[in-house]
Design a protein around this motif. Structure first.
Motif, PDB file in Angstrom:
ATOM      1  N   GLU A  98       0.935  -1.146  -0.022  1.00 30.63           N
ATOM      2  CA  GLU A  98      -0.058   0.036  -0.130  1.00 30.63           C
ATOM      3  C   GLU A  98       1.061   1.173  -0.047  1.00 30.63           C
ATOM      4  N   LEU A  99       1.978   1.120   0.766  1.00 33.90           N
ATOM      5  CA  LEU A  99       3.035   2.245   0.891  1.00 33.90           C
ATOM      6  C   LEU A  99       3.531   2.747  -0.548  1.00 33.90           C
ATOM      7  N   SER A 100       3.813   1.647  -1.231  1.00 33.54           N
ATOM      8  CA  SER A 100       4.422   1.611  -2.720  1.00 33.54           C
ATOM      9  C   SER A 100       3.560   2.410  -3.647  1.00 33.54           C
ATOM     10  N   MET A 101       2.256   1.827  -3.495  1.00 29.35           N
ATOM     11  CA  MET A 101       1.118   2.445  -4.385  1.00 29.35           C
ATOM     12  C   MET A 101       0.814   3.828  -4.139  1.00 29.35           C
ATOM     13  N   GLU A 102       0.530   4.110  -2.859  1.00 35.50           N
ATOM     14  CA  GLU A 102       0.317   5.686  -2.523  1.00 35.50           C
ATOM     15  C   GLU A 102       1.519   6.614  -2.657  1.00 35.50           C
ATOM     16  N   SER A 103       2.689   5.862  -2.550  1.00 38.65           N
ATOM     17  CA  SER A 103       3.656   6.862  -2.824  1.00 38.65           C
ATOM     18  C   SER A 103       4.049   7.196  -4.317  1.00 38.65           C
ATOM     19  N   ALA A 104       3.533   6.131  -5.110  1.00 41.56           N
ATOM     20  CA  ALA A 104       3.580   6.295  -6.490  1.00 41.56           C
ATOM     21  C   ALA A 104       2.528   7.473  -6.868  1.00 41.56           C
ATOM     22  N   ASP A 105       1.158   7.338  -6.293  1.00 46.11           N
ATOM     23  CA  ASP A 105       0.345   8.397  -6.458  1.00 46.11           C
ATOM     24  C   ASP A 105       0.734   9.988  -6.234  1.00 46.11           C
ATOM     25  N   LEU A 106       1.496   9.841  -5.177  1.00 45.61           N
ATOM     26  CA  LEU A 106       1.925  11.064  -4.484  1.00 45.61           C
ATOM     27  C   LEU A 106       3.037  11.693  -5.506  1.00 45.61           C
ATOM     28  N   LEU A 107       4.071  10.910  -5.730  1.00 46.35           N
ATOM     29  CA  LEU A 107       4.959  11.414  -7.053  1.00 46.35           C
ATOM     30  C   LEU A 107       4.410  11.698  -8.118  1.00 46.35           C
ATOM     31  N   PHE A 108       3.198  11.030  -8.579  1.00 49.23           N
ATOM     32  CA  PHE A 108       2.580  11.278  -9.950  1.00 49.23           C
ATOM     33  C   PHE A 108       2.079  12.854  -9.773  1.00 49.23           C
ATOM     34  N   HIS A 109       1.092  13.071  -8.903  1.00 50.40           N
ATOM     35  CA  HIS A 109       0.642  14.206  -8.685  1.00 50.40           C
ATOM     36  C   HIS A 109       1.580  15.630  -8.213  1.00 50.40           C
ATOM     37  N   LEU A 110       2.895  15.120  -7.636  1.00 52.21           N
ATOM     38  CA  LEU A 110       3.678  16.298  -7.265  1.00 52.21           C
ATOM     39  C   LEU A 110       4.374  16.782  -8.811  1.00 52.21           C
ATOM     40  N   LEU A 111       4.725  15.442  -9.672  1.00 49.30           N
ATOM     41  CA  LEU A 111       5.184  15.957 -10.816  1.00 49.30           C
ATOM     42  C   LEU A 111       4.245  16.776 -11.806  1.00 49.30           C
ATOM     43  N   LEU A 112       2.939  16.505 -11.596  1.00 47.16           N
ATOM     44  CA  LEU A 112       1.968  17.127 -12.187  1.00 47.16           C
ATOM     45  C   LEU A 112       1.943  18.636 -11.725  1.00 47.16           C
ATOM     46  N   LEU A 113       1.966  18.738 -10.465  1.00 45.38           N
ATOM     47  CA  LEU A 113       2.086  20.056  -9.854  1.00 45.38           C
ATOM     48  C   LEU A 113       3.234  20.942 -10.514  1.00 45.38           C
ATOM     49  N   LEU A 114       4.496  20.348 -10.530  1.00 45.28           N
ATOM     50  CA  LEU A 114       5.529  20.942 -11.047  1.00 45.28           C
ATOM     51  C   LEU A 114       5.348  21.246 -12.392  1.00 45.28           C
ATOM     52  N   THR A 115       4.773  20.538 -13.231  1.00 46.42           N
ATOM     53  CA  THR A 115       4.581  20.851 -14.563  1.00 46.42           C
ATOM     54  C   THR A 115       3.547  21.810 -14.693  1.00 46.42           C
ATOM     55  N   ASP A 116       2.522  22.037 -13.986  1.00 48.53           N
ATOM     56  CA  ASP A 116       1.509  22.954 -13.848  1.00 48.53           C
ATOM     57  C   ASP A 116       2.087  24.532 -13.718  1.00 48.53           C
ATOM     58  N   ARG A 117       3.150  24.390 -12.757  1.00 44.62           N
ATOM     59  CA  ARG A 117       3.789  25.839 -12.227  1.00 44.62           C
ATOM     60  C   ARG A 117       4.786  25.936 -13.137  1.00 44.62           C
ATOM     61  N   ASP A 118       5.213  25.059 -14.025  1.00 38.72           N
ATOM     62  CA  ASP A 118       6.428  25.446 -14.839  1.00 38.72           C
ATOM     63  C   ASP A 118       7.737  25.350 -14.225  1.00 38.72           C
ATOM     64  N   VAL A 119       7.914  24.704 -13.090  1.00 44.72           N
ATOM     65  CA  VAL A 119       9.039  24.121 -12.296  1.00 44.72           C
ATOM     66  C   VAL A 119       9.714  22.779 -13.035  1.00 44.72           C
TER      67      VAL A 119
END
Length: 207
Positions: A172-193
């Motif tokens: 579960e920790l692996s799956m939830e960490s994957a979700d967190l990393l995905f959304h963090l990359l999405l946020l960085l992309t949205d903010r042009d970082v």
């Protein structure tokens, strides 16, 4: 950059390789003459020379798919330029994120050969989704809903990571960490970082 240092060809042109500053994907190969290169520097947006129409064209002037220039370099022979941009839409006139969408060779590295290849793949996909906003895409929806919605998702996923860790559930920790990393990359992309900016901070702190 001193434009006079560029070696334009016999037709007064220089090839311009356009690259997404966030994902590092090559978007297109176009041409510039001295005037369009000067305008690109002044406007902070790509301006090319059309060899077929024999005229200047400001990328996105009519479509809205402008390319904001982040950096501009020339090569060691001074006869080509690399333009890193933040695109506001597709680079290709066919509506594709990149003009280089067709493949002759596409060897996919295995996880053992290149364990972090998925990060680069995700960066490409997220940059493409932000530029094209295809209908029915979960990431497109988040980009359209904006930073508040994306930030909320990160908060939710972070909470799930904490719960999984406290429960000592490795799967579960692996799956939830994957979700967190995905959304963090999405946020960085949205903010042009770029991810490179984040890694640079880590490198500086390590030093």
């Amino acid at each position: 950059m001193n434009i006079d240092e560029i070696n334009f060809d016999e037709k007064g042109l220089v090839p311009a390789i356009v690259q997404d500053a966030r994902s590092k994907a090559v978007l297109t190969l176009a041409y510039m003459n001295k005037e369009s290169l000067k305008m690109t520097i002044e406007k902070g947006e790509t301006v090319f020379y059309s060899r077929s129409r024999e005229e200047l064209w400001h990328k996105g002037a009519t479509s809205g798919n402008i390319q904001k220039v982040e950096s501009l370099h020339y090569d060691c022979d001074q006869d080509s330029v690399l333009v890193q941009v933040t695109p506001a839409g597709p680079a290709c006139h066919k509506g594709d994120y990149s003009c280089f969408s067709n493949s002759l060779i596409n060897k996919k590295p295995s996880p053992k050969e290149e364990p972090y290849a998925i990060i680069d793949k995700l960066r490409d996909i997220l940059a493409e989704r932000k530029a094209t906003l295809p209908e029915g895409s979960y990431t497109s929806q988040l980009f359209q809903e904006g930073v508040d919605r994306i930030a909320k998702k990160i908060g939710e996923e972070a909470g799930e990571v904490i719960i999984a860790a406290k429960n000592n559930d490795k799967d579960e920790l692996s799956m939830e960490s994957a979700d967190l990393l995905f959304h963090l990359l999405l946020l960085l992309t949205d903010r042009d970082v770029s991810l490179e900016q984040v890694l640079s901070v880590l490198e500086q702190r390590h030093q």
